[in-house]
Design an enzyme around this catalytic site. Structure first.
Site, PDB file in Angstrom:
ATOM      1  N   LYS A 295       0.819  -1.214   0.000  1.00  0.00           N
ATOM      2  CA  LYS A 295       0.000   0.000   0.000  1.00  0.00           C
ATOM      3  C   LYS A 295       0.848   1.258   0.000  1.00  0.00           C
ATOM      4  O   LYS A 295       0.538   2.228  -0.686  1.00  0.00           O
ATOM      5  CB  LYS A 295      -0.944  -0.013   1.207  1.00  0.00           C
ATOM      6  CG  LYS A 295      -2.039  -1.065   1.097  1.00  0.00           C
ATOM      7  CD  LYS A 295      -2.979  -1.019   2.297  1.00  0.00           C
ATOM      8  CE  LYS A 295      -4.063  -2.070   2.160  1.00  0.00           C
ATOM      9  NZ  LYS A 295      -4.999  -2.047   3.317  1.00  0.00           N
TER      10      LYS A 295
ATOM     11  N   LYS B 126      -8.470 -11.422  -8.311  1.00  0.00           N
ATOM     12  CA  LYS B 126      -9.668 -11.643  -7.508  1.00  0.00           C
ATOM     13  C   LYS B 126     -10.587 -10.431  -7.590  1.00  0.00           C
ATOM     14  O   LYS B 126     -10.142  -9.307  -7.866  1.00  0.00           O
ATOM     15  CB  LYS B 126      -9.297 -11.944  -6.056  1.00  0.00           C
ATOM     16  CG  LYS B 126      -8.747 -10.786  -5.265  1.00  0.00           C
ATOM     17  CD  LYS B 126      -8.492 -11.213  -3.819  1.00  0.00           C
ATOM     18  CE  LYS B 126      -8.015 -10.033  -2.970  1.00  0.00           C
ATOM     19  NZ  LYS B 126      -7.796 -10.422  -1.558  1.00  0.00           N
TER      20      LYS B 126
ATOM     21  N   LYS C 204     -13.387  -4.189  -5.081  1.00  0.00           N
ATOM     22  CA  LYS C 204     -14.145  -2.950  -5.259  1.00  0.00           C
ATOM     23  C   LYS C 204     -13.364  -1.902  -6.037  1.00  0.00           C
ATOM     24  O   LYS C 204     -13.935  -0.946  -6.566  1.00  0.00           O
ATOM     25  CB  LYS C 204     -14.545  -2.384  -3.902  1.00  0.00           C
ATOM     26  CG  LYS C 204     -13.379  -1.919  -3.043  1.00  0.00           C
ATOM     27  CD  LYS C 204     -13.840  -1.385  -1.714  1.00  0.00           C
ATOM     28  CE  LYS C 204     -12.664  -0.814  -0.901  1.00  0.00           C
ATOM     29  NZ  LYS C 204     -11.660  -1.834  -0.570  1.00  0.00           N
TER      30      LYS C 204
END
Length: 330
Positions: free
Chosen positions: A112, A195, A198
């Site tokens: 991240k 996968k 959102k």
């Protein structure tokens, strides 16, 4: 029954199909075999910049969705993380037991922070695996459902529990992974090698999407040029994904579903997948709307869940504080 702990972040207006088939469906079934503690982890959500009103709305919506999916607040302890201050209290003690190098090796922080830039990453993002450890340890959970992306965090949790026990005496339960073998892995409709997430809305089916939106997304799903329906996750991931979705939502085996569509084109397969998802999503959305329409009752259930969680968490924090030389007020 063994105690299990799991949580989900309120980072979207709606859960998606991958959330449900990959994890939340198993949360519901585990209520029959485990002492379940389930939470909406809003403290983890603020590790990145978040609009307060959006967070507040999504937290309530997430709680309502868990109820609508079948989490029974009489069987399970269902609560919002920030409403149980013992998480943060134990989290600080765990931070003081964690080495800087140990925390810096957490791969999710690396991923991240590399995307957003390490200079802009918050200290909360750096330490959130330690708060996650406290989430688990404060309830003395025996088991934690984990996917591959969470295994490292569970190992940190186990290490911290063992470290505390070795230094201060047996106090914390060392949890183990709860592996669910029949979990369906739902992939992105537009990129079947990834996968469902959102972050890619065109390839993600949100459970609160309108039926026509769900149908459109599934009928535009990427398949392949083979032209034959087979369950081959490596060679035909898009087709295999649709077969798995139908099997999971209809409680059938993938083999039975594959046999039904063998010899046919991809059109009927997509139509059947869309029909299955819509048949599940429509009553779910109606139940969520019903729950959100009665905010006073939703607040009552949330408050009761938080009180129940605090009753379980407070003794752990009191024990830990006593062992390290701190005193909590009675």
């Amino acid at each position: 029954m063994p105690r299990v702990l799991s949580g989900i972040q309120p980072t979207a207006d709606s859960f998606h199909l991958g959330n449900y088939l990959g994890a939340l469906r198993n949360w519901v079934s585990m209520q029959d075999t485990h002492d379940c503690f389930y939470m909406v982890v809003d403290l983890h959500a603020i590790t990145v910049p978040t609009d307060p009103e959006v967070l507040r709305s999504r937290t309530r919506a997430s709680y309502a969705q868990l109820l609508a999916l079948g989490i029974d607040p009489e069987l399970s302890t269902l609560f919002v993380q920030s409403q149980v201050p013992e998480h943060a209290e134990l989290g600080w003690v765990m931070q003081c037991l964690t080495g800087f190098g140990e925390a810096s090796r957490m791969t999710q922080f690396k991923d991240k922070s590399s995307r957003e830039g390490a200079e802009s990453a918050s200290v909360g993002l750096f330490t959130y695996p330690i708060l996650q450890a406290a989430d688990i340890l404060v309830y003395r959970a025996d088991e934690v459902p984990v996917g591959e992306d969470q295994r490292q965090h569970l190992e940190l949790t186990r290490d911290l529990a063992q470290r505390f026990n070795g230094r201060f005496g047996e106090t914390l339960v060392v949890p183990k992974a709860h592996i669910v073998k029949d979990t369906a892995r739902v992939v992105d409709l537009q990129d079947p090698t990834s996968k469902m997430s959102k972050s890619t809305p065109t390839g993600c089916v949100f459970l609160l999407d309108e039926p026509k939106v769900i149908e459109k997304k599934i009928k535009r799903a990427v398949t392949d040029s083979v032209g034959e329906v087979r369950h081959d996750p490596e060679g035909q991931p898009g087709v295999a994904n649709l077969l798995s979705v139908i099997a999971a939502l209809s409680d059938r085996s993938v083999e039975d579903v594959t046999a039904e569509f063998a010899g046919g084109g991809y059109g009927p397969l997509k139509t059947a997948a869309a029909d299955c998802v819509v048949a599940f999503a429509q009553p779910f959305a109606a139940r969520v709307a019903e729950l959100l329409a009665d905010p006073a009752e939703l607040d009552r259930v949330m408050d009761a869940g938080s009180q129940r969680a605090r009753m379980a968490a407070a003794p752990t924090v009191a024990d830990v504080y006593g062992k390290v030389g701190l005193r909590r007020p009675v």
